[in-house]
Write an enzyme that holds these catalytic residues in place. Structure first.
Site, PDB file in Angstrom:
ATOM      1  N   MET A  23      12.099  24.094  -1.212  1.00  9.20           N
ATOM      2  CA  MET A  23      11.085  23.210  -1.801  1.00  9.20           C
ATOM      3  C   MET A  23      11.695  22.238  -2.809  1.00  9.20           C
ATOM      4  O   MET A  23      11.285  21.083  -2.881  1.00  9.20           O
ATOM      5  CB  MET A  23       9.988  24.039  -2.477  1.00  9.20           C
ATOM      6  CG  MET A  23       8.828  23.208  -2.990  1.00  9.20           C
ATOM      7  SD  MET A  23       7.530  24.202  -3.764  1.00  9.20           S
ATOM      8  CE  MET A  23       6.892  25.097  -2.346  1.00  9.20           C
ATOM      9  N   LYS A  41       0.825  -1.204   0.000  1.00  6.22           N
ATOM     10  CA  LYS A  41       0.000   0.000   0.000  1.00  6.22           C
ATOM     11  C   LYS A  41       0.862   1.257   0.000  1.00  6.22           C
ATOM     12  O   LYS A  41       2.016   1.233   0.407  1.00  6.22           O
ATOM     13  CB  LYS A  41      -0.953   0.012   1.203  1.00  6.22           C
ATOM     14  CG  LYS A  41      -0.316   0.162   2.559  1.00  6.22           C
ATOM     15  CD  LYS A  41      -1.365  -0.024   3.655  1.00  6.22           C
ATOM     16  CE  LYS A  41      -0.777   0.163   5.046  1.00  6.22           C
ATOM     17  NZ  LYS A  41      -0.520   1.552   5.392  1.00  6.22           N
ATOM     18  N   TYR A  45      17.251  30.610   3.028  1.00  4.43           N
ATOM     19  CA  TYR A  45      16.248  31.526   3.576  1.00  4.43           C
ATOM     20  C   TYR A  45      16.617  31.967   4.985  1.00  4.43           C
ATOM     21  O   TYR A  45      16.952  31.147   5.845  1.00  4.43           O
ATOM     22  CB  TYR A  45      14.875  30.852   3.602  1.00  4.43           C
ATOM     23  CG  TYR A  45      14.255  30.711   2.236  1.00  4.43           C
ATOM     24  CD1 TYR A  45      13.806  31.815   1.522  1.00  4.43           C
ATOM     25  CD2 TYR A  45      14.118  29.453   1.645  1.00  4.43           C
ATOM     26  CE1 TYR A  45      13.241  31.684   0.266  1.00  4.43           C
ATOM     27  CE2 TYR A  45      13.548  29.304   0.387  1.00  4.43           C
ATOM     28  CZ  TYR A  45      13.113  30.420  -0.297  1.00  4.43           C
ATOM     29  OH  TYR A  45      12.560  30.291  -1.545  1.00  4.43           O
TER      30      TYR A  45
END
Length: 358
Positions: free
Chosen positions: A313, A35, A267
């Site tokens: 990201m 799964k 950042y």
């Protein structure tokens, strides 16, 4: 592009440990849980490895996963059939002779068309999914009335990882459910279904207990998931089998800067260098499903290079100039840093990340 390298020899090593420990004389009792994209390892890739060792039964999340591996297994059970609302997939899965549908409630049983192959889930004390033991007769009545094809009766033991009596209490409750189910099969003239209850830790935990049960009350298979991928999350009181993580996550270099001591990176300048160093970015980030490193975290790559917070990201910064970096070859490193379990780290990795079997 990042990629996940799957070691077939480590998979075979884990399979042999699982087989020799849990069911050395009954290899057909070993089922694999695939799964959620095989816990992030790649549905078809792991299905192929399972087929090589002649595993016959598997458990998947939804109709899409079942249909993707329809030619790999004799028995495929969909644990959450309603998690993918796609009529064409549902119709195709209903027609397949080797695909079964989980029925976790009386309402679900009522919704399936005649002839549907079902595995009835029963609550044995975890209180998560499954009908109450008191509703067994109602369930059998629906199965007989609606001409459903009962393939299995199962539960999930919620204390397989834990040292304590609750594990055995739930096992005994499922034994009682088995006895009543066999009586109901006789009453409704239904063939004996297969019984199963134990996932990875529970199967290792209860191997001797189950072998002492009468033959009719022994589980017919064991649902092994995370152990195939090289992990267990059981209590430290138990002996830990020598399982090996089968996946290593790699990323490739995007660019490199030679920076002076004190240079701040990313950042908010979250990381500052304490000496002159070359820093490279690599092509994986939290957008790819890798957990987001933030201030105060210290994680090293498999080679020992420091991964610098914050993660972006689509990329991460590492004190390295290598063309390729192994982010991890053991998900427990990231799991400990984020106070979670390897399941979560692995299953978060996006399905589009290529999987390479070696």
């Amino acid at each position: 592009m990042p990629y996940l390298q799957i070691d077939s020899q480590k998979f075979l090593h884990n399979y042999q440990i699982i087989l020799n420990t849990i069911a050395p004389k009954n290899h057909e009792k070993i089922a694999i849980v695939l799964k959620d994209n095989a816990y992030g390892h790649g549905l078809k890739q792991i299905a192929e490895l399972a087929k090589r060792v002649k595993i016959q039964s598997t458990f998947v999340k939804n109709t899409y996963e079942a249909l993707e591996i329809i030619n790999f297994f004799h028995h495929i059970t969909i644990l959450y059939p309603d998690s993918l609302p796609c009529d064409s997939y549902l119709k195709a899965a209903l027609k397949a002779p080797n695909i079964y549908f989980c029925a976790p409630s009386l309402e679900t049983l009522q919704s399936y068309p005649q002839g549907t192959k079902v595995e009835l889930k029963v609550d044995s004390g975890m209180h998560r999914n499954g009908i109450a033991k008191e509703d067994l007769n109602k369930a059998f009545s629906i199965i007989a009335k609606n001409n459903l094809n009962l393939k299995g009766i199962f539960t999930h033991i919620g204390f397989g990882d834990d040292f304590g009596s609750e594990f055995y209490t739930q096992n005994m409750e499922f034994s009682n459910i088995k006895q009543e189910s066999l009586q109901l099969c006789t009453h409704y003239k239904l063939p004996k279904p297969r019984f199963h209850s134990l996932s990875s830790s529970g199967a290792f935990h209860a191997k001797d207990f189950h072998h002492r049960l009468p033959q009719d009350l022994q589980d017919d298979l064991f649902r092994i998931g995370i152990a195939f991928y090289g992990y267990l999350c059981q209590d430290s009181a138990f002996a830990m089998p020598n399982l090996q993580p089968i996946a290593a996550l790699f990323a490739k270099r995007i660019s490199t800067l030679n920076l002076k001591s004190g240079a701040r990176i990313g950042y908010s300048g979250a990381s500052a260098l304490n000496q002159e160093s070359a820093v490279s970015t690599y092509d994986i980030g939290y957008g790819d499903g890798l957990f987001r490193l933030h201030e105060g975290m210290e994680i090293l790559s498999a080679e020992g290079f420091k991964i610098l917070p914050r993660a972006s990201m689509d990329c991460i910064s590492i004190e390295s100039t290598q063309e390729e970096i192994c982010i991890f070859n053991d998900a427990r490193i990231f799991a400990r840093a984020f106070n979670t379990i390897p399941y979560e780290i692995l299953s978060h990795l996006h399905a589009y990340i290529p999987k390479i079997i070696i």
